[in-house]
Scaffold this motif. Structure first.
Motif, PDB file in Angstrom:
ATOM      1  N   TRP A 171      81.849 -13.569 -28.597  1.00 21.77           N
ATOM      2  CA  TRP A 171      82.343 -13.288 -27.255  1.00 21.77           C
ATOM      3  C   TRP A 171      81.339 -12.498 -26.419  1.00 21.77           C
ATOM      4  CZ3 TRP A 171      88.277 -12.141 -26.655  1.00 21.77           C
ATOM      5  CH2 TRP A 171      89.007 -13.235 -27.152  1.00 21.77           C
ATOM      6  N   SER A 172      80.522 -11.688 -27.067  1.00 21.95           N
ATOM      7  CA  SER A 172      79.589 -10.844 -26.314  1.00 21.95           C
ATOM      8  C   SER A 172      78.348 -10.569 -27.151  1.00 21.95           C
ATOM      9  CB  SER A 172      80.263  -9.520 -25.915  1.00 21.95           C
ATOM     10  OG  SER A 172      80.740  -8.838 -27.065  1.00 21.95           O
ATOM     11  N   ALA A 173      77.287 -10.166 -26.467  1.00 20.95           N
ATOM     12  CA  ALA A 173      76.016  -9.843 -27.115  1.00 20.95           C
ATOM     13  C   ALA A 173      75.359  -8.696 -26.372  1.00 20.95           C
ATOM     14  CB  ALA A 173      75.102 -11.071 -27.152  1.00 20.95           C
ATOM     15  N   GLY A 174      74.521  -7.975 -27.075  1.00 20.07           N
ATOM     16  CA  GLY A 174      73.840  -6.839 -26.465  1.00 20.07           C
ATOM     17  C   GLY A 174      72.667  -6.398 -27.319  1.00 20.07           C
ATOM     18  N   THR A 175      72.099  -5.266 -26.978  1.00 21.52           N
ATOM     19  CA  THR A 175      70.918  -4.748 -27.668  1.00 21.52           C
ATOM     20  C   THR A 175      71.062  -3.250 -27.850  1.00 21.52           C
ATOM     21  OG1 THR A 175      69.563  -6.450 -26.589  1.00 21.52           O
ATOM     22  CG2 THR A 175      68.392  -4.614 -27.606  1.00 21.52           C
ATOM     23  N   VAL A 176      70.528  -2.737 -28.969  1.00 19.51           N
ATOM     24  CA  VAL A 176      70.490  -1.307 -29.221  1.00 19.51           C
ATOM     25  C   VAL A 176      69.084  -0.946 -29.704  1.00 19.51           C
ATOM     26  CG1 VAL A 176      71.284  -1.547 -31.620  1.00 19.51           C
ATOM     27  CG2 VAL A 176      71.584   0.628 -30.427  1.00 19.51           C
ATOM     28  N   THR A 177      68.611   0.220 -29.313  1.00 15.14           N
ATOM     29  CA  THR A 177      67.284   0.676 -29.718  1.00 15.14           C
ATOM     30  C   THR A 177      67.379   1.399 -31.053  1.00 15.14           C
ATOM     31  OG1 THR A 177      66.586   0.925 -27.412  1.00 15.14           O
ATOM     32  CG2 THR A 177      65.296   2.094 -29.084  1.00 15.14           C
ATOM     33  N   VAL A 178      66.634   0.897 -32.032  1.00 14.18           N
ATOM     34  CA  VAL A 178      66.629   1.468 -33.371  1.00 14.18           C
ATOM     35  C   VAL A 178      65.187   1.660 -33.820  1.00 14.18           C
ATOM     36  CG1 VAL A 178      67.346   1.157 -35.768  1.00 14.18           C
ATOM     37  CG2 VAL A 178      68.810   0.340 -33.922  1.00 14.18           C
ATOM     38  N   ALA A 179      64.794   2.908 -34.115  1.00 12.28           N
ATOM     39  CA  ALA A 179      63.461   3.229 -34.628  1.00 12.28           C
ATOM     40  C   ALA A 179      62.361   2.637 -33.750  1.00 12.28           C
ATOM     41  CB  ALA A 179      63.308   2.744 -36.066  1.00 12.28           C
ATOM     42  N   GLY A 180      62.537   2.799 -32.462  1.00 14.38           N
ATOM     43  CA  GLY A 180      61.511   2.345 -31.534  1.00 14.38           C
ATOM     44  C   GLY A 180      61.548   0.872 -31.208  1.00 14.38           C
ATOM     45  N   GLY A 181      62.492   0.124 -31.810  1.00 17.97           N
ATOM     46  CA  GLY A 181      62.596  -1.303 -31.529  1.00 17.97           C
ATOM     47  C   GLY A 181      63.977  -1.664 -31.034  1.00 17.97           C
ATOM     48  N   ASP A 182      64.095  -2.841 -30.483  1.00 24.75           N
ATOM     49  CA  ASP A 182      65.371  -3.332 -29.977  1.00 24.75           C
ATOM     50  C   ASP A 182      66.018  -4.255 -31.006  1.00 24.75           C
ATOM     51  OD1 ASP A 182      64.993  -1.939 -27.655  1.00 24.75           O
ATOM     52  OD2 ASP A 182      64.152  -3.638 -26.556  1.00 24.75           O
ATOM     53  N   LEU A 183      67.260  -3.957 -31.320  1.00 24.70           N
ATOM     54  CA  LEU A 183      68.023  -4.747 -32.297  1.00 24.70           C
ATOM     55  C   LEU A 183      69.118  -5.512 -31.575  1.00 24.70           C
ATOM     56  CD1 LEU A 183      68.645  -5.443 -35.303  1.00 24.70           C
ATOM     57  CD2 LEU A 183      70.214  -3.485 -35.290  1.00 24.70           C
ATOM     58  N   PRO A 184      69.122  -6.850 -31.675  1.00 21.55           N
ATOM     59  CA  PRO A 184      70.187  -7.630 -31.013  1.00 21.55           C
ATOM     60  C   PRO A 184      71.514  -7.488 -31.758  1.00 21.55           C
ATOM     61  CG  PRO A 184      68.740  -9.089 -32.248  1.00 21.55           C
ATOM     62  CD  PRO A 184      68.124  -7.720 -32.328  1.00 21.55           C
ATOM     63  N   LEU A 185      72.596  -7.470 -31.000  1.00 17.97           N
ATOM     64  CA  LEU A 185      73.949  -7.349 -31.556  1.00 17.97           C
ATOM     65  C   LEU A 185      74.838  -8.437 -30.974  1.00 17.97           C
ATOM     66  CD1 LEU A 185      74.431  -3.488 -31.090  1.00 17.97           C
ATOM     67  CD2 LEU A 185      73.785  -4.658 -33.214  1.00 17.97           C
ATOM     68  N   THR A 186      75.790  -8.886 -31.766  1.00 20.02           N
ATOM     69  CA  THR A 186      76.796  -9.840 -31.290  1.00 20.02           C
ATOM     70  C   THR A 186      78.167  -9.412 -31.798  1.00 20.02           C
ATOM     71  OG1 THR A 186      76.472 -11.287 -33.215  1.00 20.02           O
ATOM     72  CG2 THR A 186      75.181 -11.786 -31.225  1.00 20.02           C
ATOM     73  N   ALA A 188      72.144  -4.204 -21.993  1.00 21.23           N
ATOM     74  CA  ALA A 188      71.836  -5.608 -21.700  1.00 21.23           C
ATOM     75  C   ALA A 188      72.957  -6.515 -22.206  1.00 21.23           C
ATOM     76  CB  ALA A 188      70.496  -6.005 -22.309  1.00 21.23           C
ATOM     77  N   LEU A 189      74.186  -6.152 -21.854  1.00 20.78           N
ATOM     78  CA  LEU A 189      75.356  -6.893 -22.339  1.00 20.78           C
ATOM     79  C   LEU A 189      75.468  -8.256 -21.662  1.00 20.78           C
ATOM     80  CD1 LEU A 189      78.092  -4.099 -22.442  1.00 20.78           C
ATOM     81  CD2 LEU A 189      76.481  -4.770 -24.232  1.00 20.78           C
ATOM     82  N   THR A 190      75.854  -9.253 -22.446  1.00 22.82           N
ATOM     83  CA  THR A 190      76.171 -10.587 -21.932  1.00 22.82           C
ATOM     84  C   THR A 190      77.473 -11.050 -22.575  1.00 22.82           C
ATOM     85  OG1 THR A 190      74.872 -11.673 -23.664  1.00 22.82           O
ATOM     86  CG2 THR A 190      73.748 -11.215 -21.570  1.00 22.82           C
ATOM     87  N   HIS A 191      78.178 -11.910 -21.874  1.00 18.27           N
ATOM     88  CA  HIS A 191      79.468 -12.396 -22.366  1.00 18.27           C
ATOM     89  C   HIS A 191      79.487 -13.923 -22.317  1.00 18.27           C
ATOM     90  CE1 HIS A 191      81.170  -8.318 -22.290  1.00 18.27           C
ATOM     91  NE2 HIS A 191      80.486  -8.162 -21.161  1.00 18.27           N
ATOM     92  N   THR A 192      80.181 -14.514 -23.271  1.00 21.45           N
ATOM     93  CA  THR A 192      80.252 -15.972 -23.383  1.00 21.45           C
ATOM     94  C   THR A 192      81.558 -16.479 -22.754  1.00 21.45           C
ATOM     95  OG1 THR A 192      81.401 -15.979 -25.525  1.00 21.45           O
ATOM     96  CG2 THR A 192      78.990 -15.784 -25.553  1.00 21.45           C
TER      97      THR A 192
END
Length: 211
Positions: free
Chosen positions: A46-61, A138-142
């Motif tokens: 239903w949704s996706a986003g990003t989180v910063t972890v240890a200096g990098g961006d981790l995609p989430l769904t 950077a949230l997006t929704h389906t």
């Protein structure tokens, strides 16, 4: 001279029957499809986003079931109510039809509320970053929440049809009484001139002579 007859016109009697059959077929189709669509949509992203972890961006769904479990639960309730409509009569059928209608309306409302909900992604972001204050960006929704809402709308349609035309629909066999006991069988009288009737009476523990 014109005569007035009290015999109803055949078309007048057939109209409610046709309406009952058409509404029944439409309710069964829309209810079954609606429940299946709502359940399927709840398993999708239903949704996706990003989180910063240890200096990098981790995609989430986040799947629909992770955002809200209400649409899937109400779809199951609605499907059960659709089946139960044929097991009850009169007031019971009206109550079950109302439950079916409410299940559809609740599915629509829950799906639309979850369409823009980002709390599930925030929870995943906090777990991934190890920081309860971390949030997803950077949230997006389906479109899947709206697909679930469409399934709920079909369940709602089935409920409205049941409320309007349910009295014209057939019910399950009335072989058993309300207390669950079978109706007594009608025993054929014994003919003393027929040996097979005498033997059947003896097998039932009856006295074929009537003494």
């Amino acid at each position: 001279m014109d005569y007035v007859t009290a015999v109803p016109h055949p078309r007048t009697e057939a109209a409610p029957v046709r309406s009952g059959r058409r509404s029944l077929a439409l309710a069964l189709l829309s209810g079954a499809v609606g429940a299946a669509v709502a359940l399927l949509a709840s398993r999708q992203s239903w949704s996706a986003g990003t989180v910063t972890v240890a200096g990098g961006d981790l995609p989430l769904t986040a799947k629909g079931s992770e955002v809200t479990g209400v649409p899937a639960a109400l779809a199951i309730v609605g499907l059960a109510a659709l089946v139960a409509v044929f097991a009850v009569r009169r007031a019971g059928r009206l109550l079950v039809s109302g439950l079916l209608t409410l299940s559809g309306a609740g599915t629509v409302a829950a799906a639309l509320l979850g369409a823009t909900d980002g709390s599930a992604l925030d929870e995943k972001a906090a777990q991934a970053a190890g920081d309860t204050s971390a949030t997803a960006f950077a949230l997006t929704h389906t479109v899947w929440p709206y697909v679930a809402a469409a399934g709920g709308a079909l369940l709602l349609l089935a409920g409205l049809l049941a409320l309007r035309y349910g009295r014209l629909w057939p019910a399950m066999s009335g072989r058993y009484e309300r207390d669950g006991t079978p109706r007594p069988r009608r025993v054929k009288p014994v003919d003393p001139d027929r040996p097979e009737d005498l033997w059947k009476a003896l097998d039932r523990g009856e006295d074929p002579t009537g003494a």
